[in-house]
Design a protein around this motif. Structure first.
Motif, mmCIF file in Angstrom:
data_model
loop_
_atom_site.group_PDB
_atom_site.id
_atom_site.type_symbol
_atom_site.label_atom_id
_atom_site.label_comp_id
_atom_site.label_asym_id
_atom_site.label_seq_id
_atom_site.Cartn_x
_atom_site.Cartn_y
_atom_site.Cartn_z
ATOM 1 N N ILE A 1 4.490 13.353 -7.566
ATOM 2 C CA ILE A 1 3.130 12.829 -7.357
ATOM 3 C C ILE A 1 3.771 11.638 -6.131
ATOM 4 N N VAL A 2 4.799 10.994 -6.398
ATOM 5 C CA VAL A 2 5.222 10.261 -5.342
ATOM 6 C C VAL A 2 5.551 10.680 -4.014
ATOM 7 N N THR A 3 6.340 11.781 -4.198
ATOM 8 C CA THR A 3 6.815 12.523 -2.651
ATOM 9 C C THR A 3 5.714 13.200 -2.168
ATOM 10 N N LYS A 4 4.824 13.999 -2.894
ATOM 11 C CA LYS A 4 4.162 14.885 -2.090
ATOM 12 C C LYS A 4 2.744 14.359 -1.692
ATOM 13 N N PHE A 5 2.340 13.548 -2.606
ATOM 14 C CA PHE A 5 1.021 12.899 -2.216
ATOM 15 C C PHE A 5 1.093 11.712 -1.268
ATOM 16 N N PRO A 6 0.050 11.638 -0.167
ATOM 17 C CA PRO A 6 0.127 10.463 0.514
ATOM 18 C C PRO A 6 -0.354 9.404 0.012
ATOM 19 N N ALA A 7 0.123 8.094 0.650
ATOM 20 C CA ALA A 7 -0.365 6.991 0.334
ATOM 21 C C ALA A 7 -1.608 6.594 0.766
ATOM 22 N N MET B 1 0.816 -1.040 0.190
ATOM 23 C CA MET B 1 -0.078 0.037 -0.148
ATOM 24 C C MET B 1 0.754 1.124 -0.097
ATOM 25 N N LYS B 2 1.858 1.057 0.804
ATOM 26 C CA LYS B 2 2.607 2.369 0.954
ATOM 27 C C LYS B 2 3.440 2.963 -0.768
ATOM 28 N N TYR B 3 3.500 1.850 -1.558
ATOM 29 C CA TYR B 3 4.070 2.448 -3.033
ATOM 30 C C TYR B 3 2.712 2.484 -3.786
ATOM 31 N N LYS B 4 1.506 2.685 -3.139
ATOM 32 C CA LYS B 4 0.563 3.091 -4.347
ATOM 33 C C LYS B 4 0.232 4.520 -4.163
ATOM 34 N N ARG B 5 -0.347 5.296 -5.190
ATOM 35 C CA ARG B 5 -0.786 6.724 -4.974
ATOM 36 C C ARG B 5 -2.122 6.854 -6.037
ATOM 37 N N ILE C 1 -0.730 3.582 -13.923
ATOM 38 C CA ILE C 1 0.602 4.142 -14.459
ATOM 39 C C ILE C 1 1.825 3.464 -13.527
ATOM 40 N N PRO C 2 2.545 2.311 -13.863
ATOM 41 C CA PRO C 2 3.712 1.909 -13.241
ATOM 42 C C PRO C 2 4.832 3.024 -13.266
ATOM 43 N N TYR C 3 5.543 3.346 -12.409
ATOM 44 C CA TYR C 3 6.363 4.156 -12.155
ATOM 45 C C TYR C 3 7.755 3.631 -11.339
ATOM 46 N N HIS C 4 9.159 3.792 -11.872
ATOM 47 C CA HIS C 4 10.045 3.716 -10.930
ATOM 48 C C HIS C 4 10.769 4.794 -10.608
ATOM 49 N N ALA C 5 10.626 4.908 -9.153
ATOM 50 C CA ALA C 5 11.273 6.493 -8.779
ATOM 51 C C ALA C 5 12.402 6.328 -8.348
ATOM 52 N N LYS C 6 12.927 7.633 -8.153
ATOM 53 C CA LYS C 6 14.383 7.707 -7.875
ATOM 54 C C LYS C 6 14.785 6.902 -6.535
ATOM 55 N N ASP C 7 13.990 6.727 -5.562
ATOM 56 C CA ASP C 7 14.278 5.876 -4.395
ATOM 57 C C ASP C 7 14.653 4.513 -4.665
ATOM 58 N N GLY C 8 14.214 4.170 -5.898
ATOM 59 C CA GLY C 8 14.498 2.772 -6.388
ATOM 60 C C GLY C 8 13.310 1.891 -6.262
ATOM 61 N N HIS C 9 12.359 2.411 -5.637
ATOM 62 C CA HIS C 9 11.141 1.399 -5.480
ATOM 63 C C HIS C 9 10.043 1.629 -6.844
ATOM 64 N N ASP C 10 9.601 0.423 -7.080
ATOM 65 C CA ASP C 10 8.456 0.548 -8.030
ATOM 66 C C ASP C 10 7.080 1.158 -7.358
ATOM 67 N N TYR C 11 6.430 2.039 -8.138
ATOM 68 C CA TYR C 11 4.999 2.666 -7.504
ATOM 69 C C TYR C 11 4.045 2.147 -8.432
ATOM 70 N N GLU C 12 2.930 2.261 -8.072
ATOM 71 C CA GLU C 12 1.496 2.008 -8.845
ATOM 72 C C GLU C 12 0.931 3.405 -8.665
ATOM 73 N N LEU C 13 0.708 4.210 -9.682
ATOM 74 C CA LEU C 13 0.110 5.488 -9.779
ATOM 75 C C LEU C 13 -1.377 5.194 -10.560
ATOM 76 N N ASN C 14 -2.274 5.468 -9.616
ATOM 77 C CA ASN C 14 -3.662 5.434 -10.204
ATOM 78 C C ASN C 14 -4.133 6.476 -10.576
ATOM 79 N N PHE C 15 -4.418 6.834 -11.699
ATOM 80 C CA PHE C 15 -4.796 8.190 -12.013
ATOM 81 C C PHE C 15 -6.095 8.185 -12.799
ATOM 82 N N VAL C 16 -6.917 9.134 -12.007
ATOM 83 C CA VAL C 16 -8.494 8.963 -12.404
ATOM 84 C C VAL C 16 -8.679 10.337 -13.006
#
Length: 601
Positions: free
Chosen positions: A179-185, A4-8, A64-79
């Protein structure tokens, strides 16, 4: 499954034409979830009308899958959300399914009225806001002015603002990182009781209704028994997954996920946007807050050009209804135009879209009657009734009437202030607020009747302000009005399809315009044709179509006046007799001319 912490979950809110669809194209392109050869502009807008007009009518979602600068893969759900005021309830449900919102501002236009109203809507749902200044590649971009407006008008911190060009792709990488750093999980317990918010749905020819959901709590799997809480109907989940432009089946959706459910639903009307889905066994007791039934505000009747095409029109309406739950219609009949449908729409844009889709997608040639709003009538016997159709007007039994009012917000450059204030006053608007946003722009707030906005308001607002004024409104309630029904008579016979309900002081003007247009359309007969506008028995406007006459005096050269008079009297008698048995055919073109002009006079 992604932790969950890698979802936005986020959405983009903006005024019309500020580049929302183009920005979503760039985000999707960066994620490479679609081949470059299949990529096209406005990828999320899948209707032709959306592409041509550059508007989003139906909201879409994409993961949208996104590989962030912190090395983790994030899942960005864009509505994605519609931008037009007619669809503001859909926007509010899309916002409720997110934790963050990108507030998109056009660098050349600055903050406009819907930017402000959509921002307040996002703040009501406690979303984290990140301002984004778009179109920085244009020569006329004024980034400093935009930052000043973000600080002063929106009350946000312009230091957080991201500068991007959705067209060229400049600044998109930094935006994805923000989007990864400023939006909460997202929050929620995957092992709790299931509660999922329906924020949209659409009809798929092969699969039936595809429901778009955001899971708030719990877990949802293929094969589960679920129920919709507002209608209390039960369904079995046949398939669930996430959107990657196409459907990607995952078999399970957990708290924090945005995805789709297919469960054998046949029509979009069975699904209420904003409703809560829960499990049949051990589900939640209370639905998620914010659900309301969407009510139409503008009404119009649709008739086929040729009455033989009624069955085809009926089939087309049923197919449209599959895809658009907010379209409400019932059978209607008119003496002049035959069988048709009385329809309710969310607004004028919605009406236009339905008209275009009937003509394009279903090849229907249709006539729309003049749009009207729903009036509340208090009758003398103490009963109340709502009417939107002039044919239902109970003449002589009315004590008083009320009409819907709106709160209109207009943002305009100050040089056009005088003419726009005059326009609003002419439309019975009462100014409640006026605020200078900066040295060049003013925000006006008016309370005015919704019926006044239906006719020529948008066009005149845009022409007075050279296209710079922006307009946003919300319906606030009903207020007393002096309502009358204007009938149009042709040789003393009422033409029911042209009747209209209007404010008493506007009646003469509206009736005169209809009579003038009919005069130009009706071909001359052997007898005089009177076109009249009337309130009850009182004639308020009249035009006459002069008869075609033979020159009966041609053979009289000189001679006695009595002979000439005798011939003229004889002709007059013949014309009178002809008028009694003669009928005036009203061509379809006459209806089209009157109603088309009524739409944009």
């Amino acid at each position: 499954m992604t932790e969950m912490k890698y979802k936005r979950n986020f959405c983009i809110v903006a005024h019309i034409d500020h580049g929302k669809s183009t920005l979503s194209d760039r985000l999707i392109q960066k994620a490479k979830i679609i081949d470059d050869r299949k990529m096209m502009n406005q990828i999320l807008d899948n209707m032709d009308i959306e592409r041509e007009r550059g508007i989003t009518i139906k909201s879409q979602a994409v993961t949208i899958p996104y590989h962030a600068k912190d090395g983790h893969d994030y899942e960005l759900n864009f509505v994605d959300t519609p931008g037009h005021v007619d669809f503001s309830y859909e926007v509010s449900r899309a916002i409720a399914s997110c934790e963050g919102a990108l507030l998109l501002i056009d660098a050349t236009q600055g903050v406009e009225s819907q930017t402000v109203s959509n921002m307040y809507m996002a703040l009501e749902h406690d979303l984290t806001m990140v301002p984004v200044i778009n179109k920085i590649d244009l020569a006329s971009a004024d980034i400093e002015s935009c930052k000043h407006q973000i600080d002063n008008e929106l009350g946000l911190d312009s230091a957080d603002a991201m500068c991007v060009s959705a067209k060229t792709g400049e600044g998109i990488d930094e935006l994805l990182e923000a989007i990864v750093t400023k939006f909460p999980a997202p929050t929620g317990d995957p092992n709790g009781k299931l509660a999922a918010l329906i924020f949209d749905c659409h009809y798929d020819v092969y699969r039936g209704v595809v429901v778009h959901v955001r899971v708030m709590e719990g877990r949802l799997k293929t094969g589960d028994l679920i129920k919709m809480m507002s209608t209390n109907t039960q369904y079995k989940v046949e398939q669930c997954g996430i959107f990657k432009i196409n459907y990607e089946e995952t078999g399970v959706l957990e708290a924090g996920d945005v995805g789709y459910i297919i469960s054998g639903l046949k029509t979009v009307s069975d699904v209420k946007v904003g409703d809560t889905i829960t499990s049949v066994e051990g589900g939640v007791d209370e639905p998620l807050p914010g659900f309301k039934e969407v009510k139409p505000v503008v009404y119009s009747s649709i008739y086929p050009m040729d009455s033989n095409d009624y069955e085809e029109l009926k089939d087309s309406m049923e197919k449209l209804k599959l895809n658009d739950a907010s379209l409400i219609y019932e059978k209607d009949n008119s003496l002049a135009l035959g069988n048709g449908f009385r329809c309710g729409f969310l607004g004028l844009l919605h009406l236009e879209i339905i008209q275009e889709r009937l003509e394009r997608d279903f090849d229907q040639a249709v006539i729309f009657t003049a749009p009207s709003v729903r009036y509340l009538l208090h009758l003398q016997n103490g009963e109340d009734m709502y009417i939107d159709n002039p044919s239902e007007y109970p003449q002589g039994r009315i004590k008083d009437a009320e009409e819907p009012y709106i709160k209109a917000s207009i943002i305009t450059p100050s040089e056009f202030l005088g003419s726009i204030m005059a326009l609003c006053t002419e439309k019975r608007g009462v100014q409640t607020n006026m605020q200078y946003l900066d040295t060049k722009r003013v925000e006006l707030t008016y309370e005015m009747p919704l019926s006044e906005v239906l006719f020529d308001f948008y066009d005149r607002l845009k022409s007075y302000s050279r296209g710079y004024a922006s307009f946003d409104y919300e319906v606030t309630g009903y207020r007393a009005t002096d309502l009358v029904k204007v009938d149009i008579l042709l040789n003393g016979k009422i033409v029911d399809a042209l009747s209209l309900l209007t404010f008493r002081q506007n009646a003469v003007d509206r009736a005169r315009k209809v009579c003038e247009r009919l005069k130009n359309e009706i071909s001359r007969q052997q007898f005089k044709v009177a076109i009249q506008g009337a309130i009850g028995g009182q004639i308020i406007a009249r035009e006459t179509v002069n008869p075609v006459r033979k020159d009966v005096l041609a053979k009289c050269y000189g001679g006695d006046i009595t002979r000439k008079r005798k011939l003229l009297e004889k002709q007059k008698e013949g014309k009178k007799r002809m008028k009694m048995i003669g009928d005036v055919e009203l061509p379809q073109s006459a209806f089209l001319a009157v109603l088309k002009e009524n739409d944009d006079q």
